[in-house]
Design a protein around this motif. Structure first.
Motif, PDB file in Angstrom:
ATOM      1  N   LEU A  19       0.823  -1.208   0.000  1.00 14.00           N
ATOM      2  CA  LEU A  19       0.000   0.000   0.000  1.00 14.00           C
ATOM      3  C   LEU A  19       0.860   1.262   0.000  1.00 14.00           C
ATOM      4  O   LEU A  19       0.622   2.205  -0.751  1.00 14.00           O
ATOM      5  CB  LEU A  19      -0.925   0.013   1.221  1.00 14.00           C
ATOM      6  CG  LEU A  19      -2.049  -1.029   1.227  1.00 14.00           C
ATOM      7  CD1 LEU A  19      -2.839  -0.951   2.513  1.00 14.00           C
ATOM      8  CD2 LEU A  19      -2.982  -0.818   0.046  1.00 14.00           C
ATOM      9  N   ASN A  20       1.886   1.272   0.853  1.00 13.30           N
ATOM     10  CA  ASN A  20       2.760   2.443   0.901  1.00 13.30           C
ATOM     11  C   ASN A  20       3.570   2.604  -0.377  1.00 13.30           C
ATOM     12  O   ASN A  20       3.984   3.704  -0.726  1.00 13.30           O
ATOM     13  CB  ASN A  20       3.717   2.336   2.096  1.00 13.30           C
ATOM     14  CG  ASN A  20       3.026   2.673   3.407  1.00 13.30           C
ATOM     15  OD1 ASN A  20       2.162   3.545   3.448  1.00 13.30           O
ATOM     16  ND2 ASN A  20       3.382   1.969   4.470  1.00 13.30           N
ATOM     17  N   GLY A  21       3.788   1.478  -1.073  1.00 10.34           N
ATOM     18  CA  GLY A  21       4.591   1.512  -2.289  1.00 10.34           C
ATOM     19  C   GLY A  21       3.963   2.321  -3.399  1.00 10.34           C
ATOM     20  O   GLY A  21       4.628   2.674  -4.366  1.00 10.34           O
ATOM     21  N   LYS A  37       8.057   5.530   3.454  1.00  5.93           N
ATOM     22  CA  LYS A  37       7.349   4.543   4.282  1.00  5.93           C
ATOM     23  C   LYS A  37       7.607   3.116   3.800  1.00  5.93           C
ATOM     24  O   LYS A  37       7.627   2.182   4.606  1.00  5.93           O
ATOM     25  CB  LYS A  37       5.842   4.843   4.281  1.00  5.93           C
ATOM     26  CG  LYS A  37       5.468   6.043   5.152  1.00  5.93           C
ATOM     27  CD  LYS A  37       3.972   6.188   5.286  1.00  5.93           C
ATOM     28  CE  LYS A  37       3.614   7.344   6.218  1.00  5.93           C
ATOM     29  NZ  LYS A  37       2.148   7.517   6.342  1.00  5.93           N
ATOM     30  N   THR A  38       7.805   2.972   2.495  1.00  6.47           N
ATOM     31  CA  THR A  38       8.161   1.647   1.965  1.00  6.47           C
ATOM     32  C   THR A  38       9.509   1.221   2.520  1.00  6.47           C
ATOM     33  O   THR A  38       9.687   0.066   2.936  1.00  6.47           O
ATOM     34  CB  THR A  38       8.202   1.686   0.420  1.00  6.47           C
ATOM     35  OG1 THR A  38       6.928   2.116  -0.059  1.00  6.47           O
ATOM     36  CG2 THR A  38       8.515   0.315  -0.144  1.00  6.47           C
ATOM     37  N   ALA A  72      17.437  -2.976  -0.732  1.00 11.00           N
ATOM     38  CA  ALA A  72      18.541  -2.524  -1.582  1.00 11.00           C
ATOM     39  C   ALA A  72      18.022  -2.070  -2.939  1.00 11.00           C
ATOM     40  O   ALA A  72      18.523  -1.091  -3.513  1.00 11.00           O
ATOM     41  CB  ALA A  72      19.564  -3.638  -1.751  1.00 11.00           C
ATOM     42  N   SER A  73      16.991  -2.743  -3.456  1.00  7.74           N
ATOM     43  CA  SER A  73      16.388  -2.343  -4.735  1.00  7.74           C
ATOM     44  C   SER A  73      15.776  -0.952  -4.641  1.00  7.74           C
ATOM     45  O   SER A  73      15.915  -0.132  -5.550  1.00  7.74           O
ATOM     46  CB  SER A  73      15.307  -3.348  -5.145  1.00  7.74           C
ATOM     47  OG  SER A  73      15.847  -4.614  -5.364  1.00  7.74           O
ATOM     48  N   ILE A  74      15.094  -0.692  -3.524  1.00  5.21           N
ATOM     49  CA  ILE A  74      14.476   0.620  -3.342  1.00  5.21           C
ATOM     50  C   ILE A  74      15.558   1.693  -3.222  1.00  5.21           C
ATOM     51  O   ILE A  74      15.459   2.776  -3.819  1.00  5.21           O
ATOM     52  CB  ILE A  74      13.558   0.613  -2.105  1.00  5.21           C
ATOM     53  CG1 ILE A  74      12.359  -0.311  -2.365  1.00  5.21           C
ATOM     54  CG2 ILE A  74      13.064   2.014  -1.775  1.00  5.21           C
ATOM     55  CD1 ILE A  74      11.582  -0.684  -1.140  1.00  5.21           C
TER      56      ILE A  74
END
Length: 798
Positions: free
Chosen positions: A207-209, A215-216, A238-240
């Protein structure tokens, strides 16, 4: 204290006597209790050992199977968990907890009817069981019976306000209504009761994404705190970091995974893939560091060298391979390294060197599969396709590296233009290894082209299960999710792809497509512009940017951007093409013509510009013949270009200059006898003009073609030569595949007319003429179709 042998013997005897006095059921119960105690303490390996021992003594205790199912649940081994639960209920149908868990698993496996049956069985025994009611609500939600799901959930929450399953389903219902804040509030309430509930935490991240990267990030940090040994969560974070250019943080996290992985190779490959995607200048140093760290570990060095070779770092890969050869000599690992070096020679067209190396390897081990595969590839390079197929068919019986054998067989059959055998071979490769890249690319692409998205997705899921970080698979999944408007799923994939894609533009472009799909056009436009700054000729980004501006009804902004872009990059033809389309959308033919004419002065050999200019000349002069001079001028600077010659021949056909068209097609075929389009068009022209024998000599090559237009030419030739039954059969199958092509309907109508089937002939001819009128395009033979139809209707009294 020293213990004598007699003392030991006494202890053993006492133990044996004790065991002898216990029944198998009592021994089983004892081990079951120990297993349960270990389970409660979190010592799961010991628990499993005790439960297995209990089961050996007596396999009739439902509790043993139930606790084994609970252990499977801890390990996410849901298939085994399901089997253990089924066995539990066979022994004790009244064990409600087992039935509840089985019902939830049925939902996970997509078997809604079974889940409902389990829930109803529980409710028969326990009418107020809220967990069973929640299962029914979950099923209704999956079946899109939202009102029924919501009614059940509201009823549960009235009596049990903190029921986690009900809160989760209610949150999902809010989410589907795009009521994100309400959904998040319910998830937070559920997490107050069960802080470590993994599905809830992942749902919250999902949802936050949508809008909140911070927040994610916090969501994954919390997951890492709760589950410190689950590397996937660290990779996701790490991807984010990678997507938001926090490269130092991403690197630190990936290095932490490497340090805690006890010499496992996969985390190191992930780290070096990250550098290759984000900081290529660091790849070689990192690779050298890894080689030093793994000195003497030839298998690890071999895999690292393989990766370097696949990523294009050939000299460095060679050094690693030589290290393996020095250590392993003529062992399998050493021969593998030597084969890879021979493969590099083959790729560099050093055929003699490659052949000598292959022969040396096969002299050392004639059965060595990789060298035999490379020998088959060398046969293909030397146009010895039959020898390659013969060798590969022999290798099939060896059952080693079978996916690579089948994959190469598929490529060999493609060279022979035997698509049926190619399809079969590639599918056999995927049965052996769902992640075989060559086979996957071919078969998956075929399913997508045919619109078989569900089958394509199943293929993709199997490939990702085997290689979850492979960029091709991740890109394919993101594109498929976007095409089906599964925005959240696509978002998660794109975040992961950011770590592993060698092409920096790919994840950014996909992210922009997600934003565009969600209607966030300004944000999408900003990303498309960012891509075009780095990659000025990225056509898909240009088109998507224009579509985003069009959605905002800001065409003038799109035109302004592309005009500036063209000014900065005057030799980029993609921007000229898109800009000319925009001018034509505004019906500004003069502006379009000037743009193309000016660009042709800069790039006089650009084929695409002449094709566009021909179209504009036709529109401006309202005469298809006006394009003729454009093509002739283009051929002066692009002598014998097949695309221009084909366009010119087609133009001659339109202007009824059949002899000129024939000469151009013959010119094309003289240069390239395998030019199927030219062969088809010439065959069609000859058949229509009455030179049927010559036309059929060309058309016979299309007897087994998968191209419907080529098959139609062959079928029409059969009709013209009197082989009506055979031609009719082909045409009927073609019309089923392509029901809206007037030419096919016309040919089918004539075929029925020739067989005396007048009623069907009338129907098909009417369809042909009607389709032609609706599509506002003529077809060769329309006048004849109208003539035959008129005669048929007159003779039948209509």
């Amino acid at each position: 204290m020293k213990i004598s042998w007699n003392g030991i013997a006494g202890v053993v005897c006492s133990f044996l006597l004790m065991m002898a006095c216990s029944s198998p059921e009592e021994v089983a119960q004892s081990h079951l209790q120990k297993g349960k105690d270990f389970f409660e303490k979190g010592e799961f390996d010991k628990a499993l050992l005790e439960l297995k021992t209990s089961n050996q003594s007596s396999d009739k205790n439902p509790e043993v199977y139930y606790f084994m199912a609970l252990l499977d649940e801890k390990n996410n081994n849901f298939k085994s968990m399901r089997q253990n639960l089924i066995r539990t209920l066979e022994l004790d149908p009244a064990m409600l907890q087992a039935r509840l868990k089985l019902g939830k698993l049925d939902i996970l496996f997509g078997e809604s009817d079974k889940a409902l049956a389990e829930a109803d069985s529980i409710l028969t025994l326990d009418e107020g069981n809220t967990d069973a009611q929640a299962i029914k609500a979950s099923v209704y939600l999956k079946q899109e019976k939202r009102d029924q799901a919501e009614e059940i959930v509201d009823s549960i929450l009235k009596s049990v306000p903190d029921n986690i399953d009900a809160l989760s389903i209610k949150a999902q219902l809010h989410y589907e209504k795009n009521e994100v804040d309400q959904a998040l509030a319910l998830i937070d309430k559920a997490l107050e009761k069960d802080n470590k509930n993994l599905p809830l935490r992942l749902f919250k991240i999902k949802l936050n994404g949508r809008d909140n990267v911070d927040k994610t990030e916090e969501g994954y940090k919390e997951l890492i705190r709760l589950y410190p040994y689950v590397n996937n969560f660290k990779l996701s974070l790490a991807s984010i970091y990678s997507m938001t250019d926090k490269l130092d943080a991403a690197e630190a996290l990936l290095r932490e995974v490497v340090e805690k992985s006890d010499d496992k190779l996969e985390p190191e490959i992930v780290l070096i893939e990250f550098f290759n995607a984000k900081e290529k200048n660091r790849v070689v140093d990192e690779y050298q560091s890894m080689l030093s760290r793994h000195q003497g570990q030839s298998k690890i060095i071999l895999e690292l060298a393989r990766w370097m070779l696949g990523a294009g770092y050939v000299p460095e890969a060679k050094k690693g391979l030589q290290q393996v050869i020095d250590i392993e000599k003529e062992s399998n690992a050493g021969l593998t390294a030597r084969t890879i070096l021979a493969e590099i020679a083959l790729a560099d067209k050093q055929y003699d060197e490659a052949e000598n190396s292959i022969n040396e390897i096969l002299n050392a081990n004639s059965e060595f599969i990789q060298a035999n595969l490379l020998k088959a590839r060398l046969f293909l390079v030397k146009n010895k396709t039959d020898e390659s197929i013969e060798l590969l068919n022999r290798l099939v019986w060896g059952k080693t590296n079978i996916d690579d054998v089948y994959s190469l067989l598929g490529q060999a059959y493609l060279i022979k233009q035997d698509r049926k055998q190619a399809d079969k071979s590639f599918k056999q490769a995927l049965e052996a290894n769902p992640a075989n890249l060559t086979a996957f690319d071919y078969i998956y692409g075929g399913y997508i082209a045919a619109g078989q998205k569900e089958t394509a997705r199943q293929l993709l899921e199997r490939a990702l299960a085997k290689m979850p970080n492979q960029a091709l698979f991740l890109t394919s999944k993101a594109e498929l999710d976007i095409s089906e408007k599964k925005w959240d799923d696509a978002q998660q994939v794109v975040q992961r792809l950011a770590l592993f894609s060698k092409e920096k533009a790919v994840p950014v472009y996909l992210q922009a497509n997600i934003l565009k799909g969600r209607g966030k056009y300004p944000e999408a436009i900003a990303l498309y512009e960012k891509i075009l700054q780095q990659f000025p000729n990225h056509l898909k980004s240009m088109i998507s940017l224009v579509e985003s501006y069009e959605a905002l009804k800001h065409r003038e902004a799109a035109i302004s951007f592309l005009e500036n872009h063209h000014f900065k990059y005057p030799d980029d033809l993609n921007s000229v093409g898109v800009l000319s389309d925009l001018y034509m959308a505004d019906k500004d033919v003069v502006k379009t013509n000037k743009l193309l004419a000016d660009q042709l002065k800069r790039t006089p050999k650009a084929i695409s510009l002449y094709l566009a200019k021909a179209r504009i000349e036709t529109i401006m002069n309202k005469d298809v013949g006006a394009a003729k001079n454009v093509f002739l001028r283009a051929l002066e600077v692009n002598k014998d270009d097949p695309q221009l010659l084909t366009a010119l021949a087609g133009l001659y056909e339109q202007t009824n200059e059949g002899e000129k068209a024939r000469k151009v097609y013959e010119q094309l075929l003289a240069k390239n006898p395998e030019a199927n389009l030219a062969a088809n068009n010439l065959a069609s022209l000859l058949i229509e003009s009455g030179d049927i024998e010559q036309g059929m000599k060309l058309a016979v090559r299309f007897k087994e073609s998968e191209n419907p237009y080529f098959q139609d030419t062959y079928a029409w030739g059969l009709i013209k030569t009197g082989s009506t039954a055979e031609g009719l059969k082909i045409l009927e199958s073609l019309v089923l595949k392509e029901p809206k092509l007037p030419e096919f309907r016309y040919h089918l109508g004539v075929a029925h007319f020739n067989t005396g089937n007048r009623a069907t002939a009338i129907t098909e001819l009417k369809q042909a003429i009607s389709l032609s009128d609706k599509q506002k395009r003529q077809f060769s033979g329309k006048d004849n179709a109208e003539k035959i139809l008129k005669e048929l209707e007159a003779s039948s009294g209509k």
